[in-house]
Design an enzyme around this catalytic site. Structure first.
Site, PDB file in Angstrom:
ATOM      1  N   SER A 201       1.205  -1.168  -0.159  1.00 42.25           N
ATOM      2  CA  SER A 201       0.211  -0.387  -0.134  1.00 42.25           C
ATOM      3  C   SER A 201       0.943   1.586   0.087  1.00 42.25           C
ATOM      4  O   SER A 201       2.005   1.988  -1.254  1.00 42.25           O
ATOM      5  CB  SER A 201      -0.868   0.069   1.028  1.00 42.25           C
ATOM      6  OG  SER A 201      -2.150   0.766   0.765  1.00 42.25           O
ATOM      7  N   ASP A 307      -9.262  -5.489  -6.100  1.00 44.84           N
ATOM      8  CA  ASP A 307      -8.427  -4.237  -4.480  1.00 44.84           C
ATOM      9  C   ASP A 307      -9.281  -2.907  -5.176  1.00 44.84           C
ATOM     10  O   ASP A 307      -8.872  -2.585  -7.001  1.00 44.84           O
ATOM     11  CB  ASP A 307      -7.078  -4.133  -4.943  1.00 44.84           C
ATOM     12  CG  ASP A 307      -6.536  -3.476  -3.571  1.00 44.84           C
ATOM     13  OD1 ASP A 307      -7.550  -2.308  -3.378  1.00 44.84           O
ATOM     14  OD2 ASP A 307      -5.410  -3.455  -3.572  1.00 44.84           O
ATOM     15  N   HIS A 338      -7.530  -5.950  -1.033  1.00 46.68           N
ATOM     16  CA  HIS A 338      -6.252  -5.203  -0.509  1.00 46.68           C
ATOM     17  C   HIS A 338      -5.694  -6.215   0.109  1.00 46.68           C
ATOM     18  O   HIS A 338      -5.571  -5.578   1.866  1.00 46.68           O
ATOM     19  CB  HIS A 338      -6.603  -3.953  -0.867  1.00 46.68           C
ATOM     20  CG  HIS A 338      -5.411  -3.043   0.091  1.00 46.68           C
ATOM     21  ND1 HIS A 338      -4.724  -2.155  -1.194  1.00 46.68           N
ATOM     22  CD2 HIS A 338      -4.801  -2.520   1.231  1.00 46.68           C
ATOM     23  CE1 HIS A 338      -3.810  -1.692  -0.759  1.00 46.68           C
ATOM     24  NE2 HIS A 338      -4.152  -1.067   0.764  1.00 46.68           N
TER      25      HIS A 338
END
Length: 650
Positions: A201, A307, A338
């Site tokens: 991320s 995601d 995610h």
């Protein structure tokens, strides 16, 4: 290309050099454990006796405006024995804003420290696993977070320089100190400069950004579910994806010290990222794709194809830019949202990452560069590989909509048709609602469907949908989605855990101390039985028809043409299923609605989808010819639950 030259000339020599050095400098036990023929680093060093220290690296910036250059904290765990032998080692680094505010990994681990301020618990398994194998691990606090000076600027110069300065220090080009405010210098005499960055991320985004500077010494990056351009995290061609901007995110991770000093930086973020969706210099500074030509490092990219936080346009455009510039690369694509691969394919992930770092940072000729480029999760826990990605034979194919017997229920094929379809934006409905009523005439969408396929059809890469639409209002948002219509069992990416279930038992990956366990909760796939799967999506503000970077009010009654970029994916629509294109307005909880509630009329002769088909148009023609054997279609094809309106954090 220069990168390929490095791979083909340095590694064979490095393999021999590393083997000789290991034999010459290791203890007898270590040398016996890692002979000259080794192709894998082994855990010959003591994790319990590892050196744990902190340094503060001078970034050369004064983000908080206190008249002093900012220093970022770098916490280090490294094996003691190589330093005693005078042998230098490579570094694995994760630079993050989350080490104190929010935690890392599935168990939200934070850094902990002893009375001297040295790290006790380093989040995740990287240090536990790799330090005994001869690597140093460095966890960097981004500027404005945890124990670092400066201000968070959300992917900008300060964020990237926070990590780049540490790479420079590891290569002897930057200054560091033993304390945050003191003058005693710290040298990285133990480092050979070869650095690999990893992170999920925001952390992986920093790896992308640092690689895009071309900094010397950064040998590889492993970005997991990472952003490649911050504009595309917040907007899709002018359409806002969230109801907040990067100023909320910086405030979310700022340390108390930064909150007290960084009001001016916060205001610059607000001013630089207007909610209009227009492109500004703020976004240019946070677009790493434009600098892909500077990347020297190899890239092992990992992303969940479902995601909906860091959406898959990010990996698609980054991958394409890296390929264009000849960057050595590898990719894993899962069915999850995610989620870190440690939590959906743990054993294979640790093994593959181990071999990747051994190859890239130690120079071991272990064959990983000769294995298939891509691993793709086709069904939960069922993986396939592709020698290259997208696969050879993939060709952009133009699919065209046609009207059907009922309004909004049309066909999809290779031939251009005339006609129109009309729909009215309903912000209360999502892509899941549209797909569930694909065979029903409803006012909020226009759907176009193939006949049941007689052969599998694989789409691999990024799609585009060009739409010509006439609005009834001065504002309008558009969505386009590709849907696999047919029964399947998939990872439940819409669940809160995005495709995994966390168990209570643990497995161990590396060595532990009393303060830092190498044992983590196991997971298993969380699945859902569905009758439809949305596998690619794109959005836009129709006001951006003339420019990706600036929107204008629309003239009601006038036709406009715009192209939507759909998210990258790798999906097989199996024989017996149908492929659908749906065009609608607001995709609930994935884009914000426009100011008005428009009705839009599509000109089908000027609307089309350009999709990456393996086998191209011939494969589509073959798959849609003949008579398919199909199960009875569901009365209302059910997918996963609709997207959640939670506040997402990268």
């Amino acid at each position: 290309m220069p990168i390929r030259t490095r791979f083909t000339t340095w590694r064979p020599l490095a393999t021999a050099v590393v083997a000789v050095l290991m034999a010459a400098f290791m203890s007898p036990v270590a040398a016996h454990a890692a002979p000259q023929t080794t192709r894998e680093s082994t855990p010959v060093y003591s994790y319990a006796d590892a050196i744990r220290e902190a340094v503060w690296v001078d970034t050369g910036l004064d983000g908080d405006g206190d008249g002093k250059t900012d220093r970022v904290a770098a916490d280090i765990v490294r094996p003691r024995e190589p330093a005693q032998q005078g042998r230098k080692i490579p570094v694995i680094m994760d630079a993050s804003p989350y080490y104190s505010c929010c935690g890392r990994g599935n168990e939200s681990q934070k850094k902990t420290y002893d009375a001297n301020g040295d790290v006790v618990q380093m989040p995740l398994f990287y240090d536990n696993y790799f330090v005994p194998r001869g690597y140093a691990f460095v966890g960097v606090d981004l500027a404005g977070t945890n124990r670092s000076d400066g201000c968070v600027d959300v992917g900008g110069r300060s964020d990237i320089q926070s990590a780049k300065a540490v790479v420079d220090w590891l290569n002897g080009r930057a200054k560091a100190y033993t304390t945050r405010t003191g003058n005693t210098r710290a040298e990285a005499s133990w480092s050979n400069g070869r650095t690999g960055m990893i992170g999920k991320s925001w952390d992986g985004t920093i790896a992308n950004g640092v690689a895009a500077t071309g900094v010397k010494g950064l040998r590889t990056i492993v970005p997991i579910s990472a952003i490649s351009s911050w504009y595309d995290y917040y907007f899709a061609k002018g359409a806002p994806l969230y109801d907040s901007g990067p100023d909320w995110l910086s405030d979310y991770v700022d340390s108390p010290d930064a909150r007290a000093k960084c009001a001016a930086v916060q205001q610059k973020i607000v001013d630089g990222a207007p909610r209009t969706g227009d492109w500004t210099p703020f976004w240019t500074a946070r677009d790493y794709v434009k600098d892909a030509s500077k990347v020297r490092a190899s890239v092992f990219l990992v992303h969940g194809m479902q995601d909906l936080n860091v959406r898959t346009k990010h990996f698609g455009q980054w991958w394409n830019a890296l390929a264009k510039n000849g960057v050595e690369r590898k990719i894993w694509l899962s069915q999850t949202g995610h989620v870190d691969p440690f939590d959906y394919r743990r054993g294979a992930w640790v093994d593959t990452l181990h071999r990747w770092f051994d190859h890239e940072l130690l120079g071991y000729d272990n064959g990983i560069d000769r294995q298939p480029m891509a691993d793709i999760e086709r069904h939960p826990d069922q993986w396939v590989t592709s020698k290259v990605w997208p696969p050879n034979g993939t060709a952009t194919t133009t699919l065209r909509p046609a009207t059907g017997a009922r309004a909004g229920v049309g066909a999809l094929g290779l031939v251009k048709h005339r006609g129109t379809e009309t729909f009215t934006d309903d912000p209360q409905l999502s892509e899941t609602d549209w797909a569930a009523k694909i065979d029903t005439s409803t006012p909020e969408k226009a759907g176009f469907v193939t006949r049941p396929l007689t052969h599998d059809l694989r789409l691999a890469g990024s799609s585009k949908v060009t739409i010509t639409a006439t609005p009834t209002t001065p504002t309008a948002h558009l969505s386009a989605v590709l849907v696999d219509l047919g029964p399947d069992t998939i990872r439940d990416y819409a669940d809160g855990a995005e495709g995994i279930t966390t168990l209570t038992d643990r497995s161990c990956w590396g060595e532990s101390t009393s303060g830092d366990s190498a044992c983590f909760k196991n997971t298993r796939a969380k699945t859902a039985a569905v009758d439809s799967t949305v596998f690619s999506r794109g959005w836009a503000d129709l006001g951006n028809h003339a420019s990706d970077r600036k929107g204008v009010p629309l003239t009601p009654g006038k036709a406009y043409t715009i192209t939507l970029d759909l998210a990258a994916s790798d999906h097989v629509v199996p024989a017996g299923h149908r492929l659908a294109l749906i065009v609608a307005g607001t995709d609930k909880d994935l884009i914000d609605p426009p100011a008005d509630r428009p009705t839009l009329t599509l000109d089908l002769s000027r609307t089309s989808a350009s999709v990456p088909l393996v086998g191209g148009a011939a494969a589509f023609a073959k798959a849609t010819s003949g008579t398919a054997s199909t199960a009875p279609a569901a009365a209302a094809p059910q997918g996963v639950s609709g997207p959640k309106g939670t506040h997402r954090v990268p």
